[in-house]
Design a protein around this motif. Sequence first.
Motif, PDB file in Angstrom:
ATOM      1  N   ARG A  85       4.946  66.400  45.576  1.00  0.00           N
ATOM      2  CA  ARG A  85       3.886  66.305  44.290  1.00  0.00           C
ATOM      3  C   ARG A  85       2.227  66.419  44.805  1.00  0.00           C
ATOM      4  N   SER A  88      -2.692  64.975  47.333  1.00  0.00           N
ATOM      5  CA  SER A  88      -4.072  63.561  46.767  1.00  0.00           C
ATOM      6  C   SER A  88      -4.950  64.691  47.436  1.00  0.00           C
ATOM      7  N   LEU A  90      -7.827  62.755  47.759  1.00  0.00           N
ATOM      8  CA  LEU A  90      -8.624  61.869  48.718  1.00  0.00           C
ATOM      9  C   LEU A  90      -7.675  62.165  50.636  1.00  0.00           C
ATOM     10  N   LEU A  91      -6.898  61.583  49.994  1.00  0.00           N
ATOM     11  CA  LEU A  91      -5.696  60.959  51.626  1.00  0.00           C
ATOM     12  C   LEU A  91      -5.345  62.268  52.183  1.00  0.00           C
ATOM     13  N   PHE A 177       4.962  55.762  48.370  1.00  0.00           N
ATOM     14  CA  PHE A 177       4.644  55.015  50.131  1.00  0.00           C
ATOM     15  C   PHE A 177       6.263  55.570  50.479  1.00  0.00           C
ATOM     16  N   PHE A 180       6.137  58.807  52.170  1.00  0.00           N
ATOM     17  CA  PHE A 180       5.485  58.940  53.879  1.00  0.00           C
ATOM     18  C   PHE A 180       6.465  59.681  54.712  1.00  0.00           C
ATOM     19  N   SER A 239      -5.184  59.060  42.208  1.00  0.00           N
ATOM     20  CA  SER A 239      -4.875  58.439  43.576  1.00  0.00           C
ATOM     21  C   SER A 239      -5.347  56.772  43.429  1.00  0.00           C
ATOM     22  N   THR A 242      -2.059  55.316  42.667  1.00  0.00           N
ATOM     23  CA  THR A 242      -1.086  55.956  44.078  1.00  0.00           C
ATOM     24  C   THR A 242      -1.560  53.871  44.575  1.00  0.00           C
ATOM     25  N   ALA A 243      -2.670  54.218  44.729  1.00  0.00           N
ATOM     26  CA  ALA A 243      -3.528  53.414  46.096  1.00  0.00           C
ATOM     27  C   ALA A 243      -3.667  52.257  45.438  1.00  0.00           C
ATOM     28  N   THR A 247      -0.744  48.130  46.991  1.00  0.00           N
ATOM     29  CA  THR A 247      -1.552  47.676  48.443  1.00  0.00           C
ATOM     30  C   THR A 247      -1.993  45.939  47.669  1.00  0.00           C
ATOM     31  N   VAL A 290      -0.097  48.295  55.189  1.00  0.00           N
ATOM     32  CA  VAL A 290       0.157  49.783  54.825  1.00  0.00           C
ATOM     33  C   VAL A 290       0.721  49.741  56.599  1.00  0.00           C
ATOM     34  N   PHE A 293       0.964  55.242  59.239  1.00  0.00           N
ATOM     35  CA  PHE A 293       0.350  56.666  58.691  1.00  0.00           C
ATOM     36  C   PHE A 293       0.837  57.992  59.902  1.00  0.00           C
TER      37      PHE A 293
HETATM   38  C1  8QM Z   1      -2.242  54.498  51.247  1.00  0.00           C
HETATM   39  O1  8QM Z   1      -2.381  59.326  46.253  1.00  0.00           O
HETATM   40  C2  8QM Z   1      -3.652  58.845  46.963  1.00  0.00           C
HETATM   41  O2  8QM Z   1      -4.771  59.006  47.006  1.00  0.00           O
HETATM   42  C3  8QM Z   1      -3.851  57.312  48.596  1.00  0.00           C
HETATM   43  C4  8QM Z   1      -1.527  57.270  48.571  1.00  0.00           C
HETATM   44  C5  8QM Z   1      -2.429  55.744  49.048  1.00  0.00           C
HETATM   45  C6  8QM Z   1      -3.316  55.655  50.079  1.00  0.00           C
HETATM   46  C7  8QM Z   1      -3.979  56.113  49.904  1.00  0.00           C
HETATM   47  C8  8QM Z   1      -4.327  56.770  49.118  1.00  0.00           C
HETATM   48  C9  8QM Z   1      -3.370  54.599  51.855  1.00  0.00           C
HETATM   49  C10 8QM Z   1      -2.980  53.381  50.540  1.00  0.00           C
END
Ligand code: 8QM
Length: 405
Positions: A85, A88, A90-91, A177, A180, A239, A242-243, A247, A290, A293
């Motif tokens: 996709r 992100s 952020l990530l 998840f 990854f 985000s 997803t996160a 979690t 988690v 990573f």
């Molecule tokens: C994990 O999509 C995102 O920005 C994103 C996806 C998964 C995580 C963090 C951000 C760490 C929880």
Amino acid sequence: MTETAAVPASPPTIDADPFAAEHLENPEPLHRQLREAGPVVRLSRYGVHALARHRQVHATLVDWQSFQSGAGVGLADFRHEKPWRPPSLLLEADPPHHDAPRRVLREVLAPLALRRLSEEWQTVAEDLVEAVLTEQGREFDAFDVLAKAFPLRVFPDAVGLGPHGRENLLPYGNMAFNAFGPRNALVEADARRVGELSAWVNTQCAREALSEDGFGARIWAAADRGDLTPAQAPLVVRSLLTAGVDTTVHGLAAALYAFATHPEQWQRLRARPELARVAFDEAVRWQSPVQTFFRTATTDVDMAGTRIPEGGKILMFLGAANRDPVRWSAADRFDLTRDPSGHVGFGMGVHQCVGQHVARLEAEALLTALAHRVERLELAGEPRRHLNNTLRSWASLPVRVRPAR
Ligand code: 8QM
């Protein structure tokens, strides 16, 4: 002592597949083996370096200049492989691109911004616990009726999602998840739903799909102010989706599992419910929802005598670092008297979980409500894991309770 070996030696090699079912089911033995093998190990199966000691995991998390996220924080290298996709913001981004989305989300999810939710979530948690005790009796699946039910009751509303399709949230997160990790059977099993789930999530990220008073609307307001571009806003909302769900669901399950297996710690929480927050952090350290990573080396990096080549992937075992006996005394013990700060269950450095205050607020609400109403909490059967490439997750957590009078 020759701490600074001039010629980096080749590190110990381990052939095990950390994403194989046996290790996902019960990761601690492999974590111990990885920690004991050395500060840096080579995983022959994937051609990557791996870190399982707290010192190296921490050092890698805080050094975003040497270890980038922009090439993906999974096994796939976005510089050579097309991500499943759009990445992100952020990530899967580094400074300076990471800065604006991060600042916006940090403000939207700041403790002060969450204050108005605190009372409401406490009431929801109290009502949920009351309903579970009356409707389910003394034995129930705490994963289903508490760990899953509570976040799904509060978080989608807080984001401002519409009522339809919320059952897609957990499967979407589960898929993200898994993605990854390597393309194993877990990823294959998700493949047929990628299109449908992604389409649903992407639709929810549009301004029109979101209520006017949630986290989502606040992200769009940041775009109106010019703090984000209109193209960035929906990805920042994505985000959250997803996160923010799987979690917390599996993090709360970790806390409930911890207490169900440590009755003396439950009594400690009952005596002092204000320990709920530190208890949740200790549960995050102890279980590490988690687990792993990756980062990617931006240049040749020498770490503890091993040269990690530019472009190489590094797998960080957060769960192993969180039980490193060099960092933690009685690391395997779930213990409310310890100070769990410094655990890497929420990461560390510029990417450290931006939603952690939301997670803590959810945990505080649910654990406090339970501590007031439940005198005894114990397992009523064998808990079952759900296997995921990244999340230490649950399928069921049968418990027996004795309500307080
Ligand atoms: C994990 O999509 C995102 O920005 C994103 C996806 C998964 C995580 C963090 C951000 C760490 C929880």
